[in-house]
Each structure stands twice: as structure tokens, then as C-alpha cells.
Design an enzyme around this catalytic site. Structure first.
Site, PDB file in Angstrom:
ATOM      1  N   PRO A 171     -60.758   8.894  19.612  1.00 57.88           N
ATOM      2  CA  PRO A 171     -60.043   9.865  20.402  1.00 57.88           C
ATOM      3  C   PRO A 171     -58.539   9.829  20.306  1.00 57.88           C
ATOM      4  O   PRO A 171     -57.897   8.941  20.850  1.00 57.88           O
ATOM      5  CB  PRO A 171     -60.473   9.526  21.827  1.00 57.88           C
ATOM      6  N   GLU A 172     -57.986  10.792  19.658  1.00 54.93           N
ATOM      7  CA  GLU A 172     -56.575  11.117  19.850  1.00 54.93           C
ATOM      8  C   GLU A 172     -56.580  12.421  20.632  1.00 54.93           C
ATOM      9  O   GLU A 172     -57.626  12.848  21.117  1.00 54.93           O
ATOM     10  CB  GLU A 172     -55.851  11.249  18.500  1.00 54.93           C
TER      11      GLU A 172
END
Length: 271
Positions: free
Chosen positions: A2-3
DNA sequence: CCGACAACCTGACGGC
DNA sequence: TGCCGTCAGGTTGTCG
């Protein structure tokens, strides 16, 4: 995974399941992830109606009609599973709505965490208080970067990873944005000209927008019982492509710095 | 201010 | 088959 784009895609995937719904059960399966899960999370969330979902940087936000906001951070390995067929190892929070939809927050490495705030105090939440602007918001401009980076001798890559400068970028999209802007990751941040910062700001926006668009196309997969929320690694131009050809004819290189890999093309990313 | 490193934790993968 | 080392999207803190 997750960015910012992955968290945005996650929030968009959760919205149809949760928005406007009353939470029948909210069940933490362990007391801590990276940090302790608030002991009153179940009591405060169970029975509440979700009024809105949102995102700040890499953090997901779930607002309720009780004036609470549940914050989730996915760390390195977190993801939400929608209507899972059966429980998996590392499902740390289970939610069921009164409409019968189910969610499981799965995070093997447990670098993520859950928190619970009063909605009117979200801006004062310590991780948010010192955070830079959203890269897709109106405040992230070349002029802002010129000011924020003035006098900074650190490499531009380190500055873009610093959430106080800009909030939500991680290793992958920093590598990709620098490549698109044709700026070397090692370039001294305080010595980049305004026109090049213009190019950089535009590259950051473009990389994030196209990743979110690509993520949007997986919402169906995301919602599937065993859905994966994947990166669109095929569209990465440098990340994970050491030794492969760059579009300019150069070869992608990789360098390890302070425990993280930097991917770049020395031919089209000169200084 | 800056860079390097370690810590948190599990899983995937390659080499032997 | 299996063991071992290496690496991975993030964040936070320490040390020189």
C-alpha cells in the site's frame, strides 16, 4: 502493497460495502498490530452507522454517526478482504454489516495498525499534524516544492519519501515519478530548478492518477471473495526492472540505500 | 541537517 | 525435499 494509490483503491472498494451501513459486529482478533488496537474499538464501532470513508496519505478513514473515525494503516502487507469465503490466518479484524456484508483486515507482517479518533480531532492526529500536502491536492505545486526543498542537501528521493514534504508517496511511486520527470534520485533536492520541479510535480500526479485508474479496474477483483489488490507491476517503468531496457535505450539500474532499493535509468535520469 | 542502521513481522523465492 | 539467506509496499527511533 500500500502506497497512496493502493489505499485510495482500497477505500473506493470499501465504500459500497460500508457507506450508510450499520455495523452489526466489529471483532478484533488480537490486541495489537504494530501498535495496540484501541480496547474500546469494538464497543465504539459496533452498532454505529458508517457515514463516510476517506483517505489521508496512506491512511484510510472510516467515519461513523457517533462522531468517531476509525483509522487504518495497511503497513507493508495489509489488505481488506471482502466477503471472504472463510477466515484466513492473519485476519486481525472482522466486520459484518447488518446487510450481511463481511470484511476482514488481513496483515501477515502486522506493520499496519488500527486507531480510533474523534472525527473533529482528525487533523490533530499526530501522524497527520506534521504531514505535507496531498500530492493530488491543490497545494502540491512546483512553487511549494521549491520552498519546501530550499536549502535541503538530501537527495530528492529521500525528500519525496519524507511524509512531511509530501504525504502518501512510497518507494515504488517515488522511483517511477523521478523516472518520468527524468531526474536522478540522488539529485540534491535544494538545487533543482523551478521548471524541473514543475516537471516533477506533474510526474508525481500523473503516476498516481494512472495507478489509481489501473486500481479502479480491479475493483471487481478486489470485491471478490479471494480478491487480491495487486500492483500493476507491468506498468512500472523502472521499479523492479533492474537490468531491463529503459524506453530511452539505457538500462535500468538498482542501488540499495539505507535498506531500500532505488531503481533508475542513468541515461535519461541525469542529475 | 544528513545518512546509516535497526526494529517491528511473515512469506516468497532462489541457491545449494 | 528442505534448509538458509535475502528481500519486500512503511514508520519510527537512535547514533555518529
Amino acid at each position: 502493497m500500500p502506497e497512496l494509490p493502493e489505499v485510495e483503491t482500497t477505500v473506493r472498494g470499501l465504500t459500497p460495502v460500508l457507506a450508510g451501513q450499520r455495523l452489526a459486529t466489529v471483532e478484533p482478533r488480537r490486541a495489537d498490530l504494530r501498535k495496540a488496537i484501541p480496547p474500546d474499538l469494538r464497543q465504539r464501532m459496533q452498532g454505529a452507522v458508517v457515514t463516510a470513508l476517506g483517505r489521508r496519505a496512506k491512511y484510510g478513514l472510516v467515519d461513523t454517526d457517533r462522531g468517531d473515525t476509525m483509522v487504518f494503516h495497511l503497513g507493508m502487507s495489509g489488505r481488506w478482504r471482502v466477503d471472504p469465503a472463510e477466515p484466513l490466518a492473519h485476519d486481525h479484524l472482522l466486520i459484518e454489516t447488518e446487510a450481511g456484508r463481511r470484511l476482514a483486515l488481513n496483515d501477515p507482517r502486522r506493520f499496519g495498525f488500527l486507531d480510533l479518533l474523534r472525527t473533529d480531532a482528525v487533523d490533530a492526529y499526530p501522524p497527520f499534524a506534521a504531514m505535507g500536502p496531498e500530492p493530488l491536492g491543490p497545494d502540491f505545486t512546483a512553487a511549494y516544492l521549491l520552498d519546501a526543498l530550499a536549502g535541503r542537501a538530501a537527495p530528492i528521493k529521500a525528500m519525496l519519501l519524507d511524509q512531511r514534504i509530501v504525504a502518501g508517496l512510497g518507494n515504488i511511486y517515488v522511483c517511477e515519478a523521478l523516472h518520468m520527470a527524468r531526474i536522478a534520485p540522488s539529485r540534491e533536492a535544494g538545487r533543482i530548478s523551478l521548471p524541473r520541479l514543475e516537471r516533477l510535480a506533474e510526474a508525481v500526479r500523473a503516476v498516481l492518477v494512472s495507478a489509481i485508474e489501473a486500481g479502479g479496474s480491479t475493483l471487481r477483483d478486489f470485491a471478490a471473495p479471494d480478491g487480491e489488490l495487486g500492483y500493476f507491476s507491468k506498468q512500472f517503468l523502472v521499479y523492479g526492472r533492474e537490468g531491463e531496457p529503459c524506453a530511452c535505450g539505457g538500462a535500468v539500474k538498482r542501488r540499495a540505500e539505507s535498506g531500500r532499493s532505488t531503481f533508475w535509468c542513468p541515461r535519461c535520469q541525469r542529475s
